[in-house]
Design an enzyme around this catalytic site. Structure first.
Site, PDB file in Angstrom:
ATOM      1  CE1 TYR A  54     -57.226 -74.448  75.288  1.00 24.47           C
ATOM      2  CE2 TYR A  54     -57.595 -76.740  74.663  1.00 24.47           C
ATOM      3  CZ  TYR A  54     -58.093 -75.501  75.067  1.00 24.47           C
ATOM      4  OH  TYR A  54     -59.440 -75.323  75.231  1.00 24.47           O
ATOM      5  CD  GLU A  56     -56.584 -71.784  78.806  1.00 23.16           C
ATOM      6  OE1 GLU A  56     -55.986 -72.041  79.864  1.00 23.16           O
ATOM      7  OE2 GLU A  56     -57.803 -71.981  78.647  1.00 23.16           O
ATOM      8  CG  ASP A 199     -66.008 -51.987  65.343  1.00 21.08           C
ATOM      9  OD1 ASP A 199     -65.255 -52.478  64.475  1.00 21.08           O
ATOM     10  OD2 ASP A 199     -66.995 -52.584  65.808  1.00 21.08           O
ATOM     11  CB  THR A 225     -63.603 -58.260  61.699  1.00 20.47           C
ATOM     12  OG1 THR A 225     -63.838 -57.350  60.624  1.00 20.47           O
ATOM     13  CG2 THR A 225     -64.783 -58.225  62.663  1.00 20.47           C
ATOM     14  CE  LYS A 228     -67.219 -57.814  59.341  1.00 22.81           C
ATOM     15  NZ  LYS A 228     -68.007 -57.011  60.286  1.00 22.81           N
ATOM     16  NE  ARG A 234     -66.409 -65.681  59.983  1.00 18.88           N
ATOM     17  CZ  ARG A 234     -66.869 -64.913  58.994  1.00 18.88           C
ATOM     18  NH1 ARG A 234     -66.582 -65.182  57.760  1.00 18.88           N
ATOM     19  NH2 ARG A 234     -67.631 -63.880  59.257  1.00 18.88           N
TER      20      ARG A 234
HETATM   21  C1  LIG Z   1     -68.581 -57.307  61.487  1.00 19.79           C
HETATM   22  C2  LIG Z   1     -68.545 -56.323  62.582  1.00 19.79           C
HETATM   23  C3  LIG Z   1     -68.355 -56.716  63.917  1.00 19.79           C
HETATM   24  C4  LIG Z   1     -68.458 -58.144  64.405  1.00 19.79           C
HETATM   25  O1  LIG Z   1     -67.724 -59.089  63.854  1.00 19.79           O
HETATM   26  P1  LIG Z   1     -68.054 -60.647  64.024  1.00 19.79           P
HETATM   27  O2  LIG Z   1     -66.759 -61.239  63.629  1.00 19.79           O
HETATM   28  O3  LIG Z   1     -69.171 -60.917  63.087  1.00 19.79           O
HETATM   29  O4  LIG Z   1     -68.406 -60.910  65.430  1.00 19.79           O
HETATM   30  C5  LIG Z   1     -68.217 -55.724  64.870  1.00 19.79           C
HETATM   31  N1  LIG Z   1     -68.286 -54.435  64.542  1.00 19.79           N
HETATM   32  C6  LIG Z   1     -68.494 -54.016  63.281  1.00 19.79           C
HETATM   33  C7  LIG Z   1     -68.568 -52.561  62.990  1.00 19.79           C
HETATM   34  C8  LIG Z   1     -68.637 -54.951  62.264  1.00 19.79           C
HETATM   35  O5  LIG Z   1     -68.866 -54.528  61.024  1.00 19.79           O
END
Ligand SMILES: *Cc1c(COP(=O)(O)O)cnc(C)c1O
Length: 448
Positions: A54, A56, A199, A225, A228, A234
């Site tokens: 933990y 925080e 994003d 994220t 990807k 993740r």
């Molecule tokens: C995948 C994605 C997210 C969200 O990611 P999660 O980990 O699935 O919550 C946010 N914005 C964009 C553009 C994405 O492609």
């Protein structure tokens, strides 16, 4: 000690399911553009004793004791992210992309403020203000769209920003196959006093690898994220740029507070370690080559599909992703194409297309991508072969029609699913997929 030996003994059920999933990943073509295969090093960091801790708070300012090594790990992840993306501030604690985006929204806006993002059915993400997301409920969301040709309608973005005066504008998407015009968005945001948040969840690996323009000079905040194209575990990161700090010197602090204690409790330290490993991998020269290959594969695949009579949205791609428009076969047929391909061992997802004539539930396109195949080592030659397989599988949906009524729809999908199982061409493609996968082993030498 045999890795997984304890799990096999303690909980054979869970063990078996994981083993089955490993086989599924090995024996199919994983073409969901948001998925990838992390290195074993990343998996090991994530499967470590760090899950016990933990912590925080932030490095040097924790609410619990015993965090000296956790602090080291989080600082390492942060410093690697800062140098890879060339930003002055990074938060590596968001549990995933969606909570990261909500944290940014809460840091920059007050409930009820106007925000702008790309419309969901045009390729935008839920968290950019879609009505069923908290971001659409807490904020006054004004969506912008893509034009009929599939490109972002910058004229509309400029007009809406002028008229609606948003506090924040999102640029980024979950289904968009062209370079994002960050510079044009920055002009619009700056002119109207809005925060620009990029994003880059999908394209982070391409940005890190230098094959997609970075938004860092244009946006105030960048979210991504880590699982990807960046090929980590993740998780997610929020980055504050120099431009962001110039607009608001307290921005970094506001973002950190919005993540913790605003939205989250203890960070997932095992994930932070996995992110640190992935960022190190992404800074190596091989990763630049990987990113270049992803895009080259994606372009080759788009060309192969088009040459085989499949309609590709915008006529091609600049990134790792391709959107197929199935409307020449009929409206709302994405699910049938997804089912046919899944049967053949090719995993993709149904997706809306620009000007979607059906609905997000029964969309008229499919979305596919090359990051995971490229991780396996596949190149242009394999893409041409896969392009043929996909086109052939899609031809098997010819003559299908999506009924209007819900019960009829479900019955029609059930009927198709049963019928496609015995389809001779799909069976042939399935065996082709298996032989291709055999030539590009995944997690070689790793056995469960
Ligand atoms: C995948 C994605 C997210 C969200 O990611 P999660 O980990 O699935 O919550 C946010 N914005 C964009 C553009 C994405 O492609």
């Amino acid at each position: 000690m045999e890795w997984f030996g304890e799990l096999k003994k303690d909980d054979p059920d869970t063990y078996e399911y994981i083993k089955e999933e490993l086989s599924r990943q090995r024996d199919g073509l994983e073409m969901i553009p948001s998925e990838n295969f992390t290195s074993m090093a990343v998996i090991q960091a994530c499967g470590s004793v760090l899950t016990n801790k933990y912590s925080e708070g932030y490095a040097g300012r924790r609410y619990y004791g015993g965090n000296e090594y956790i602090d080291d790990i989080e600082r390492l992840a942060i410093s690697r992210a800062k140098s890879l993306f060339k930003v002055p501030h990074v938060n590596v604690q968001p549990y995933s992309g969606s909570p990261a985006n909500l944290a940014v929204s809460l840091a920059l806006c007050r409930v009820g403020d106007t925000i702008m993002g790309m419309n969901l059915t045009d390729g935008g993400h839920l968290t950019h203000g879609w009505k069923t997301s908290a971001t659409g409920q807490l904020f006054n969301s004004v969506p912008y769209h893509v034009k009929a040709d599939g490109y972002i309608d910058l004229v509309e973005v400029a007009a809406l920003a002028e008229e609606r005066r948003p506090r924040m504008i999102w640029v980024g998407a979950t289904a968009y196959t062209r370079e994002f015009p960050f510079e044009e968005f920055a002009k619009i945001a700056d002119k109207n006093g809005a925060y620009l948040v990029a994003d880059i969840s999908h394209i982070a690996g391409l940005v890190a690898g230098g094959v997609h323009k970075s938004p860092v000079d244009y946006a105030h905040v960048v979210t991504t994220t880590t699982h990807k194209t960046l090929r980590g575990p993740r998780g997610a990161m929020i980055m504050v740029t120099e431009k962001g700090l110039a607009k608001d010197p307290e921005l970094a602090d506001k973002i950190d507070k919005a993540v913790f204690p605003g939205m989250q409790g203890g960070p997932h330290d095992h994930t932070t370690a996995g992110i640190a490993v992935a960022l190190m991998e992404a800074s190596r020269p091989e990763f630049k080559e990987y990113a270049r290959q992803i895009v080259s594969n994606s372009r080759t695949l788009a060309d192969a599909l088009a040459a085989n009579g499949i309609k590709v949205v915008t006529g091609g791609t600049d990134n790792h992703m391709i959107l197929i428009d199935l409307t020449p076969f009929g409206n709302g047929l994405g699910i049938f194409a997804q089912e046919a391909l899944e049967r053949a061992g090719i995993t993709v997802n149904k997706n809306t297309i620009p000007g979607e004539p059906s609905s997000p539930f029964y969309p008229s396109g499919i979305r596919l991508g090359t990051p995971a195949l490229t991780t396996r080592g596949m190149k242009e030659g394999e893409m041409r072969r896969i392009g043929r397989m996909i086109s052939d599988a899609i031809m098997e949906i010819k003559g299908m029609r999506m009924p209007e009524e819900k019960e009829e729809r479900l019955a029609s999908i059930r009927e198709f699913r049963a019928r496609i199982k015995d389809n001779a061409r799909i069976k042939e493609i399935r065996s082709d997929v298996l032989s291709l996968c055999g030539s590009f082993p995944l997690y070689q030498g790793f056995e469960m």
